[in-house]
Design a protein around this motif. Structure first.
Motif, PDB file in Angstrom:
ATOM      1  N   ASP A 174       0.833  -1.212   0.000  1.00  0.00           N
ATOM      2  CA  ASP A 174       0.000   0.000   0.000  1.00  0.00           C
ATOM      3  C   ASP A 174       0.865   1.259   0.000  1.00  0.00           C
ATOM      4  OD1 ASP A 174      -2.310  -1.533  -0.005  1.00  0.00           O
ATOM      5  OD2 ASP A 174      -2.611  -1.373   2.163  1.00  0.00           O
ATOM      6  N   PHE A 175       1.955   1.241   0.754  1.00  0.00           N
ATOM      7  CA  PHE A 175       2.862   2.385   0.809  1.00  0.00           C
ATOM      8  C   PHE A 175       3.489   2.645  -0.563  1.00  0.00           C
ATOM      9  CE2 PHE A 175       7.235   3.949   1.384  1.00  0.00           C
ATOM     10  CZ  PHE A 175       6.979   5.161   2.004  1.00  0.00           C
ATOM     11  N   ILE A 176       3.978   1.582  -1.200  1.00  0.00           N
ATOM     12  CA  ILE A 176       4.612   1.727  -2.515  1.00  0.00           C
ATOM     13  C   ILE A 176       3.588   2.139  -3.566  1.00  0.00           C
ATOM     14  CG2 ILE A 176       5.852   0.512  -4.347  1.00  0.00           C
ATOM     15  CD1 ILE A 176       7.106  -1.204  -2.073  1.00  0.00           C
ATOM     16  N   LYS A 177       2.376   1.566  -3.495  1.00  0.00           N
ATOM     17  CA  LYS A 177       1.320   1.925  -4.445  1.00  0.00           C
ATOM     18  C   LYS A 177       1.000   3.415  -4.352  1.00  0.00           C
ATOM     19  CE  LYS A 177      -3.299   0.738  -6.099  1.00  0.00           C
ATOM     20  NZ  LYS A 177      -3.188   1.775  -7.096  1.00  0.00           N
ATOM     21  N   LEU A 196       3.008   5.806  -3.476  1.00  0.00           N
ATOM     22  CA  LEU A 196       4.104   6.537  -4.117  1.00  0.00           C
ATOM     23  C   LEU A 196       3.983   6.492  -5.645  1.00  0.00           C
ATOM     24  CD1 LEU A 196       7.163   5.419  -1.967  1.00  0.00           C
ATOM     25  CD2 LEU A 196       5.960   7.612  -1.874  1.00  0.00           C
ATOM     26  N   LEU A 197       3.662   5.310  -6.179  1.00  0.00           N
ATOM     27  CA  LEU A 197       3.496   5.178  -7.628  1.00  0.00           C
ATOM     28  C   LEU A 197       2.323   6.018  -8.125  1.00  0.00           C
ATOM     29  CD1 LEU A 197       4.112   1.338  -8.007  1.00  0.00           C
ATOM     30  CD2 LEU A 197       5.669   3.190  -8.675  1.00  0.00           C
ATOM     31  N   ASP A 198       1.217   6.007  -7.390  1.00  0.00           N
ATOM     32  CA  ASP A 198       0.054   6.822  -7.754  1.00  0.00           C
ATOM     33  C   ASP A 198       0.424   8.304  -7.779  1.00  0.00           C
ATOM     34  OD1 ASP A 198      -1.599   4.588  -7.978  1.00  0.00           O
ATOM     35  OD2 ASP A 198      -2.463   4.828  -5.970  1.00  0.00           O
ATOM     36  N   GLN A 199       1.142   8.754  -6.757  1.00  0.00           N
ATOM     37  CA  GLN A 199       1.548  10.159  -6.685  1.00  0.00           C
ATOM     38  C   GLN A 199       2.470  10.541  -7.839  1.00  0.00           C
ATOM     39  OE1 GLN A 199       3.234  10.349  -2.742  1.00  0.00           O
ATOM     40  NE2 GLN A 199       1.251  10.738  -1.777  1.00  0.00           N
ATOM     41  N   ALA A 200       3.261   9.590  -8.303  1.00  0.00           N
ATOM     42  CA  ALA A 200       4.191   9.843  -9.404  1.00  0.00           C
ATOM     43  C   ALA A 200       3.522   9.677 -10.769  1.00  0.00           C
ATOM     44  CB  ALA A 200       5.390   8.905  -9.297  1.00  0.00           C
ATOM     45  N   GLY A 201       2.250   9.260 -10.768  1.00  0.00           N
ATOM     46  CA  GLY A 201       1.540   9.071 -12.021  1.00  0.00           C
ATOM     47  C   GLY A 201       1.958   7.823 -12.779  1.00  0.00           C
ATOM     48  N   ILE A 202       2.484   6.840 -12.059  1.00  0.00           N
ATOM     49  CA  ILE A 202       2.937   5.592 -12.676  1.00  0.00           C
ATOM     50  C   ILE A 202       1.799   4.575 -12.609  1.00  0.00           C
ATOM     51  CG2 ILE A 202       4.569   3.674 -12.509  1.00  0.00           C
ATOM     52  CD1 ILE A 202       6.594   5.721 -11.382  1.00  0.00           C
ATOM     53  N   GLU A 203       1.440   4.059 -13.779  1.00  0.00           N
ATOM     54  CA  GLU A 203       0.368   3.069 -13.873  1.00  0.00           C
ATOM     55  C   GLU A 203       0.737   1.838 -13.051  1.00  0.00           C
ATOM     56  OE1 GLU A 203      -1.593   0.259 -17.345  1.00  0.00           O
ATOM     57  OE2 GLU A 203      -0.468   2.043 -17.926  1.00  0.00           O
ATOM     58  N   ARG A 229      -2.109 -10.823   0.890  1.00  0.00           N
ATOM     59  CA  ARG A 229      -0.884 -11.316   0.247  1.00  0.00           C
ATOM     60  C   ARG A 229      -0.837 -10.745  -1.167  1.00  0.00           C
ATOM     61  NH1 ARG A 229       1.968 -15.474   2.735  1.00  0.00           N
ATOM     62  NH2 ARG A 229       3.523 -14.463   1.424  1.00  0.00           N
ATOM     63  N   THR A 230      -0.666  -9.462  -1.262  1.00  0.00           N
ATOM     64  CA  THR A 230      -0.814  -8.725  -2.503  1.00  0.00           C
ATOM     65  C   THR A 230       0.497  -8.590  -3.271  1.00  0.00           C
ATOM     66  OG1 THR A 230      -2.530  -7.432  -1.406  1.00  0.00           O
ATOM     67  CG2 THR A 230      -1.676  -6.552  -3.459  1.00  0.00           C
ATOM     68  N   ASN A 231       0.390  -8.636  -4.592  1.00  0.00           N
ATOM     69  CA  ASN A 231       1.497  -8.317  -5.490  1.00  0.00           C
ATOM     70  C   ASN A 231       1.180  -6.986  -6.158  1.00  0.00           C
ATOM     71  OD1 ASN A 231       3.189 -10.811  -5.475  1.00  0.00           O
ATOM     72  ND2 ASN A 231       1.235 -11.705  -6.039  1.00  0.00           N
ATOM     73  N   LEU A 232       2.199  -6.237  -6.479  1.00  0.00           N
ATOM     74  CA  LEU A 232       2.032  -4.942  -7.131  1.00  0.00           C
ATOM     75  C   LEU A 232       2.751  -4.972  -8.473  1.00  0.00           C
ATOM     76  CD1 LEU A 232       1.151  -1.945  -7.024  1.00  0.00           C
ATOM     77  CD2 LEU A 232       3.295  -1.467  -5.867  1.00  0.00           C
ATOM     78  N   LEU A 233       2.014  -4.670  -9.513  1.00  0.00           N
ATOM     79  CA  LEU A 233       2.553  -4.628 -10.865  1.00  0.00           C
ATOM     80  C   LEU A 233       2.544  -3.175 -11.316  1.00  0.00           C
ATOM     81  CD1 LEU A 233       3.428  -6.149 -13.464  1.00  0.00           C
ATOM     82  CD2 LEU A 233       1.009  -6.209 -14.071  1.00  0.00           C
ATOM     83  N   ALA A 234       3.698  -2.658 -11.731  1.00  0.00           N
ATOM     84  CA  ALA A 234       3.788  -1.276 -12.202  1.00  0.00           C
ATOM     85  C   ALA A 234       4.327  -1.272 -13.624  1.00  0.00           C
ATOM     86  CB  ALA A 234       4.707  -0.461 -11.296  1.00  0.00           C
ATOM     87  N   LYS A 235       3.795  -0.368 -14.418  1.00  0.00           N
ATOM     88  CA  LYS A 235       4.230  -0.242 -15.807  1.00  0.00           C
ATOM     89  C   LYS A 235       4.874   1.142 -15.962  1.00  0.00           C
ATOM     90  CE  LYS A 235       2.671  -0.540 -20.552  1.00  0.00           C
ATOM     91  NZ  LYS A 235       1.525  -0.779 -21.446  1.00  0.00           N
ATOM     92  N   ILE A 236       6.174   1.141 -16.156  1.00  0.00           N
ATOM     93  CA  ILE A 236       6.914   2.388 -16.327  1.00  0.00           C
ATOM     94  C   ILE A 236       7.255   2.506 -17.810  1.00  0.00           C
ATOM     95  CG2 ILE A 236       8.985   3.689 -15.692  1.00  0.00           C
ATOM     96  CD1 ILE A 236       8.954   2.064 -13.056  1.00  0.00           C
TER      97      ILE A 236
END
Length: 66
Positions: free
Chosen positions: A33-36, A38-45, A55-62
């Motif tokens: 949740d913390f990393i998500k 940060l990604l949301d604030q940076a506008g990263i999908e 037990r969540t995984n986070l997928l980010a597309k840069i």
């Protein structure tokens, strides 16, 4: 886009270390949740993927610069 410095990396690591994600007590979702956030604030999908919500995984597309 702002530059991510070594000082920023240290600060991020310090924040992550402070989050209790010990197996058997508090699941790692708090870290995700913390990393998500940060990604949301940076506008990263990004997207949360899980079978068990704790037990969540986070997928980010840069996007590439090319």
């Amino acid at each position: 886009m702002e530059t991510f410095t070594a000082k920023d990396a240290v600060s991020l690591a310090q924040h992550l270390i402070q989050i209790d994600s010990t197996n058997g007590t508090v699941p790692e979702k708090a870290c995700i949740d913390f990393i998500k956030k940060l990604l949301d604030q940076a506008g990263i999908e990004n997207q949360l993927i899980y079978r068990d919500p704790q037990r969540t995984n986070l997928l980010a597309k840069i996007p590439s610069k090319n």
